[in-house]
Design an enzyme around this catalytic site. Structure first.
Site, short mmCIF file in Angstrom:
data_model
loop_
_atom_site.label_atom_id
_atom_site.label_comp_id
_atom_site.label_asym_id
_atom_site.label_seq_id
_atom_site.Cartn_x
_atom_site.Cartn_y
_atom_site.Cartn_z
NE ARG A 154 -3.69 -2.55 2.30
CZ ARG A 154 -4.67 -1.74 1.75
NH1 ARG A 154 -5.17 -1.80 0.61
NH2 ARG A 154 -5.23 -0.79 2.42
CD GLU A 201 -11.09 2.95 -1.57
OE1 GLU A 201 -10.68 1.76 -2.14
OE2 GLU A 201 -10.38 3.38 -0.79
NE ARG A 261 -3.81 2.47 0.88
CZ ARG A 261 -3.61 3.70 0.70
NH1 ARG A 261 -2.25 4.26 0.41
NH2 ARG A 261 -4.56 4.19 1.22
#
Length: 161
Positions: free
Chosen positions: A96, A54, A46
Site C-alpha cells: 500500500r 482495527e 495507508r
C-alpha cells in the site's frame, strides 16, 4: 520585531509547497478502515504517521474505537477528491502507498483523525514531515480524553474492558 525564518526552513517549506501544487486531485471510492482508503485508479493508500484501531484484523478482530475511526474517515474522504503527499517511505510491507491525505475541501485527514482522538501516532523513523503537528494533535486529544483516549483507555493507558 519580526524575524525572518532561517533560509533552510524557507526552502524546505517552499519545496513542499511546490510539490503540493503540482499534484492532481484523485477521487476516493472506498474505505477499508480508519487509516486505509481505495482510490478510483485502484491504488490502496495507508495513511502515513497514524494508526487507527482495527475493524477486521484476521488475528485480533475489531478493536475499541475501530468503527468510529472508520466512520470519521468516511465523512472526511469518501467520494471526495484528495491530494497525496509523500514523505520518505513509499510503500508498506503489504504494497500500500504510504501518504498524507489532503481533501479538496481543506481537511488533512491524518491530522483530523489524531485531533479527534480516533488515531494515535505511528512513528516511522524517517517519516517526520508533520511530526510536531501530529504530536500536538495527539497530546490535545489525550489530555481532553477524546476518541479512543476517553472511550477505550483508562488513566494509566490500560484498555477499558
Amino acid at each position: 520585531m519580526i524575524r525572518r525564518p532561517p533560509r533552510s526552513t524557507q526552502s524546505r517549506s517552499s519545496a513542499a509547497s511546490d510539490v503540493y501544487k503540482r499534484q492532481e486531485y484523485i477521487k476516493v471510492i472506498g474505505i477499508d478502515d480508519g487509516d486505509t482508503i481505495v482510490l478510483e485508479n485502484g491504488e490502496t493508500i495507508r495513511y502515513l504517521g497514524i494508526d487507527t484501531p482495527e475493524t477486521h484484523h484476521p488475528t485480533i478482530g475489531e478493536e475499541c474505537g475501530g468503527k468510529e475511526a472508520t466512520e470519521l474517515n468516511k465523512k472526511l474522504v469518501l467520494n471526495k477528491k484528495i491530494r497525496l503527499i509523500k514523505d520518505k517511505s513509499d510503500k508498506d510491507p503489504y504494497g500500500r502507498l504510504l501518504r498524507y491525505v489532503f481533501t479538496e475541501d481543506g481537511y488533512f485527514a491524518n491530522y483530523e483523525l489524531l485531533k479527534q482522538g480516533w488515531a494515535q501516532i505511528l512513528e516511522m523513523s524517517s517519516d517526520n514531515l508533520f511530526k510536531h503537528t501530529f504530536l500536538d494533535a495527539q497530546n490535545n486529544a489525550l489530555k481532553n480524553k477524546l476518541g479512543i483516549w476517553g472511550k477505550c483507555f483508562l488513566k494509566g493507558g490500560d484498555k477499558n474492558e
